[in-house]
Motif scaffolding. Structure first.
Motif, mmCIF file in Angstrom:
data_model
loop_
_atom_site.group_PDB
_atom_site.id
_atom_site.type_symbol
_atom_site.label_atom_id
_atom_site.label_comp_id
_atom_site.label_asym_id
_atom_site.label_seq_id
_atom_site.Cartn_x
_atom_site.Cartn_y
_atom_site.Cartn_z
ATOM 1 N N GLY A 161 -0.312 -53.841 -102.546
ATOM 2 C CA GLY A 161 -0.622 -52.912 -101.464
ATOM 3 C C GLY A 161 -1.936 -53.199 -100.757
ATOM 4 O O GLY A 161 -2.406 -52.366 -99.970
ATOM 5 N N ARG A 162 -2.541 -54.387 -101.007
ATOM 6 C CA ARG A 162 -3.825 -54.707 -100.371
ATOM 7 C C ARG A 162 -3.628 -55.130 -98.923
ATOM 8 O O ARG A 162 -2.767 -55.955 -98.620
ATOM 9 C CB ARG A 162 -4.531 -55.829 -101.124
ATOM 10 N N LEU A 163 -4.432 -54.571 -98.042
ATOM 11 C CA LEU A 163 -4.404 -54.941 -96.637
ATOM 12 C C LEU A 163 -4.802 -56.414 -96.492
ATOM 13 O O LEU A 163 -5.799 -56.854 -97.068
ATOM 14 C CB LEU A 163 -5.382 -54.060 -95.855
ATOM 15 N N THR A 164 -4.021 -57.173 -95.719
ATOM 16 C CA THR A 164 -4.231 -58.619 -95.593
ATOM 17 C C THR A 164 -4.056 -59.030 -94.141
ATOM 18 O O THR A 164 -3.103 -58.612 -93.474
ATOM 19 C CB THR A 164 -3.218 -59.376 -96.472
ATOM 20 N N LEU A 165 -4.960 -59.861 -93.647
ATOM 21 C CA LEU A 165 -4.917 -60.338 -92.268
ATOM 22 C C LEU A 165 -3.873 -61.451 -92.150
ATOM 23 O O LEU A 165 -3.874 -62.397 -92.934
ATOM 24 C CB LEU A 165 -6.302 -60.857 -91.890
ATOM 25 N N ILE A 166 -3.008 -61.362 -91.140
ATOM 26 C CA ILE A 166 -1.916 -62.332 -90.980
ATOM 27 C C ILE A 166 -1.830 -62.805 -89.525
ATOM 28 O O ILE A 166 -2.624 -62.409 -88.684
ATOM 29 C CB ILE A 166 -0.562 -61.739 -91.416
ATOM 30 N N ASP A 167 -0.854 -63.656 -89.265
ATOM 31 C CA ASP A 167 -0.511 -64.129 -87.931
ATOM 32 C C ASP A 167 -1.643 -64.979 -87.367
ATOM 33 O O ASP A 167 -2.081 -65.915 -88.006
ATOM 34 C CB ASP A 167 -0.168 -62.947 -87.026
ATOM 35 N N GLU A 168 -2.113 -64.682 -86.145
ATOM 36 C CA GLU A 168 -3.226 -65.415 -85.545
ATOM 37 C C GLU A 168 -4.422 -64.480 -85.426
ATOM 38 O O GLU A 168 -4.279 -63.258 -85.450
ATOM 39 C CB GLU A 168 -2.844 -65.966 -84.174
ATOM 40 N N VAL A 169 -5.616 -65.063 -85.277
ATOM 41 C CA VAL A 169 -6.822 -64.244 -85.260
ATOM 42 C C VAL A 169 -7.750 -64.696 -84.142
ATOM 43 O O VAL A 169 -8.155 -65.866 -84.092
ATOM 44 C CB VAL A 169 -7.589 -64.345 -86.602
ATOM 45 N N LEU A 170 -8.065 -63.766 -83.241
ATOM 46 C CA LEU A 170 -9.120 -63.972 -82.247
ATOM 47 C C LEU A 170 -8.955 -65.277 -81.478
ATOM 48 O O LEU A 170 -9.884 -66.054 -81.306
ATOM 49 C CB LEU A 170 -10.484 -63.907 -82.938
ATOM 50 N N THR A 171 -7.732 -65.504 -81.011
ATOM 51 C CA THR A 171 -7.422 -66.687 -80.210
ATOM 52 C C THR A 171 -7.337 -66.294 -78.734
ATOM 53 O O THR A 171 -7.279 -65.102 -78.397
ATOM 54 C CB THR A 171 -6.076 -67.296 -80.631
ATOM 55 N N PRO A 172 -7.269 -67.283 -77.831
ATOM 56 C CA PRO A 172 -7.056 -66.959 -76.420
ATOM 57 C C PRO A 172 -5.698 -66.310 -76.138
ATOM 58 O O PRO A 172 -5.520 -65.741 -75.060
ATOM 59 C CB PRO A 172 -7.159 -68.328 -75.722
ATOM 60 N N ASP A 173 -4.749 -66.413 -77.052
ATOM 61 C CA ASP A 173 -3.463 -65.741 -76.871
ATOM 62 C C ASP A 173 -3.513 -64.278 -77.291
ATOM 63 O O ASP A 173 -2.786 -63.450 -76.752
ATOM 64 C CB ASP A 173 -2.366 -66.452 -77.677
ATOM 65 N N SER A 174 -4.343 -63.957 -78.280
ATOM 66 C CA SER A 174 -4.376 -62.590 -78.796
ATOM 67 C C SER A 174 -5.603 -61.826 -78.310
ATOM 68 O O SER A 174 -5.813 -60.690 -78.710
ATOM 69 C CB SER A 174 -4.371 -62.608 -80.328
ATOM 70 N N SER A 175 -6.409 -62.453 -77.454
ATOM 71 C CA SER A 175 -7.673 -61.868 -77.025
ATOM 72 C C SER A 175 -7.909 -62.154 -75.549
ATOM 73 O O SER A 175 -7.296 -63.039 -74.965
ATOM 74 C CB SER A 175 -8.847 -62.467 -77.817
ATOM 75 N N ARG A 176 -8.837 -61.402 -74.984
ATOM 76 C CA ARG A 176 -9.308 -61.676 -73.628
ATOM 77 C C ARG A 176 -10.733 -62.211 -73.751
ATOM 78 O O ARG A 176 -11.650 -61.490 -74.161
ATOM 79 C CB ARG A 176 -9.281 -60.389 -72.792
ATOM 80 N N PHE A 177 -10.903 -63.503 -73.463
ATOM 81 C CA PHE A 177 -12.207 -64.168 -73.562
ATOM 82 C C PHE A 177 -12.810 -64.349 -72.170
ATOM 83 O O PHE A 177 -12.152 -64.915 -71.287
ATOM 84 C CB PHE A 177 -12.057 -65.565 -74.183
ATOM 85 N N TRP A 178 -14.063 -63.913 -72.002
ATOM 86 C CA TRP A 178 -14.774 -64.109 -70.739
ATOM 87 C C TRP A 178 -16.023 -64.948 -70.969
ATOM 88 O O TRP A 178 -16.721 -64.764 -71.975
ATOM 89 C CB TRP A 178 -15.213 -62.772 -70.148
ATOM 90 N N ASN A 185 -4.140 -72.795 -83.605
ATOM 91 C CA ASN A 185 -4.176 -72.922 -85.056
ATOM 92 C C ASN A 185 -5.607 -73.168 -85.548
ATOM 93 O O ASN A 185 -6.053 -72.573 -86.529
ATOM 94 C CB ASN A 185 -3.261 -74.059 -85.495
ATOM 95 N N SER A 186 -6.338 -74.028 -84.843
ATOM 96 C CA SER A 186 -7.714 -74.340 -85.238
ATOM 97 C C SER A 186 -8.622 -73.123 -85.106
ATOM 98 O O SER A 186 -9.469 -72.869 -85.974
ATOM 99 C CB SER A 186 -8.261 -75.484 -84.372
ATOM 100 N N ILE A 187 -8.460 -72.370 -84.019
ATOM 101 C CA ILE A 187 -9.293 -71.182 -83.833
ATOM 102 C C ILE A 187 -8.978 -70.142 -84.899
ATOM 103 O O ILE A 187 -9.889 -69.539 -85.490
ATOM 104 C CB ILE A 187 -9.100 -70.602 -82.418
ATOM 105 N N SER A 188 -7.697 -69.916 -85.171
ATOM 106 C CA SER A 188 -7.331 -68.949 -86.217
ATOM 107 C C SER A 188 -7.914 -69.357 -87.569
ATOM 108 O O SER A 188 -8.493 -68.530 -88.280
ATOM 109 C CB SER A 188 -5.809 -68.835 -86.329
ATOM 110 N N ASN A 189 -7.772 -70.637 -87.920
ATOM 111 C CA ASN A 189 -8.302 -71.101 -89.205
ATOM 112 C C ASN A 189 -9.818 -70.950 -89.272
ATOM 113 O O ASN A 189 -10.381 -70.632 -90.328
ATOM 114 C CB ASN A 189 -7.905 -72.555 -89.445
ATOM 115 N N PHE A 190 -10.487 -71.176 -88.141
ATOM 116 C CA PHE A 190 -11.938 -70.975 -88.062
ATOM 117 C C PHE A 190 -12.300 -69.532 -88.421
ATOM 118 O O PHE A 190 -13.189 -69.279 -89.238
ATOM 119 C CB PHE A 190 -12.408 -71.314 -86.642
#
Length: 295
Positions: A220-237, A60-65
């Motif tokens: 009809g405006r495109l809007t970002l939802i759900d989670e963003v760029l977290t370790p669950d939705s991304s591969r971080f190295w 939640n903190s990473i998404s909000n960031f």
């Protein structure tokens, strides 16, 4: 006192709209919802029986960031309303603190906007078979973990529960949501990835790949939802241990996947229990990703 671990919620007086792999979603009114990020962890599309302490608060903190830092690129679903405005019970508020947000109700698009910047995971397997990733031809001779000549947009349909997402060509995206919205989704996802990858690199993290989800509002405006760029939705190295030709240690749940691959498990529910040391190490990896990204 450590924050409570939350595997599943049952909030009094609110209608639960959906229980996902990680998030519980409740109706507030006709225009807004409450999203609670639990400590559940899924691997191979199966929710495992053991929660990962602090995972939900980290996600939640990473998404909000990222939501705060990408508003200039695309609007998002956050309302900015405080939890206390909808949750009166102090015990429930304590349970949800740091892991819940109030968001606008939007029409979710049935596409996962996957961006791949490096050759890994299913993309690497695809490339080994065909020299392509999701139908996109790549130069010969690339190694595991190699940075791609340019980030790729490789959309997928969102699978029903228990099924796997399916990669689809861009033409199918256009047919599903319309050509203008498809182009906007692709271009916005690539722009978000470029912005985030640069920030993360300065913080010692390579974002090898990620996925975004979008909705549209009443206009009809495109809007970002759900989670963003977290370790669950991304591969971080980690930058400092990145080497082409090997799979780097990651800040995401790949650590759990690697453990599960050592078991005789058919990757069907129910999932196996995790040893305490795997739970602790996974929790540490999530916290380290938050610390590195946000400083």
């Amino acid at each position: 006192m450590p924050a409570p671990t939350v595997y599943r919620t049952a909030l009094r007086g609110l209608e639960r709209l959906h229980e996902g792999k990680v998030r519980d979603i409740y109706a507030l009114d006709a225009a807004t919802m409450l999203i609670v990020t639990t400590d559940r962890l899924s691997a191979f599309d199966v929710v495992l029986p053991d929660p990962i302490p602090d995972k939900g608060r980290v996600l939640n903190s990473i998404s909000n960031f990222w939501f705060a830092r990408t508003q200039q690129l695309v609007p998002n679903h956050l309302t900015g309303r405080e939890l206390a405005s909808v949750i009166g019970d102090p015990d429930e508020r304590a349970l949800l603190e740091g892991r819940a947000v109030i968001v606008r109700r939007l029409e979710a698009l049935p596409i996962e906007a996957v961006i791949r910047g490096y050759l890994s995971g299913s993309g690497w397997k695809d490339y080994q078979r065909s020299g392509e990733v999701c139908g996109i031809a790549l130069p010969a001779g690339l190694e595991l973990g190699a940075q791609l000549p340019q980030p790729l947009f490789t959309p997928a349909t969102k699978a029903r529960p228990g099924a796997h997402d399916e990669n689809i060509p861009f033409g199918e995206v256009a047919a599903l949501i319309g050509p203008e919205l498809a182009v906007a989704m692709r271009d916005t996802a690539l722009e978000l990835y470029a912005f985030a990858a640069q920030h993360a690199r300065h913080r010692g993290i390579i974002i090898a790949d990620t996925k975004f989800e979008f909705g549209v509002d009443a206009d009809g405006r495109l809007t970002l939802i759900d989670e963003v760029l977290t370790p669950d939705s991304s591969r971080f190295w980690p930058v400092d241990s990145y080497r082409v030709g090997v799979s780097p240690p990651s800040f995401d749940k790949q650590f759990v996947r690697d453990y599960l691959e050592t078991l005789h498990w058919n990757k069907q529910a129910p999932g196996p229990r995790l040893p305490p040391e795997v739970i602790v190490r996974t929790s540490e990896k999530y916290r380290e990703a938050l610390a590195r990204l946000t400083g």
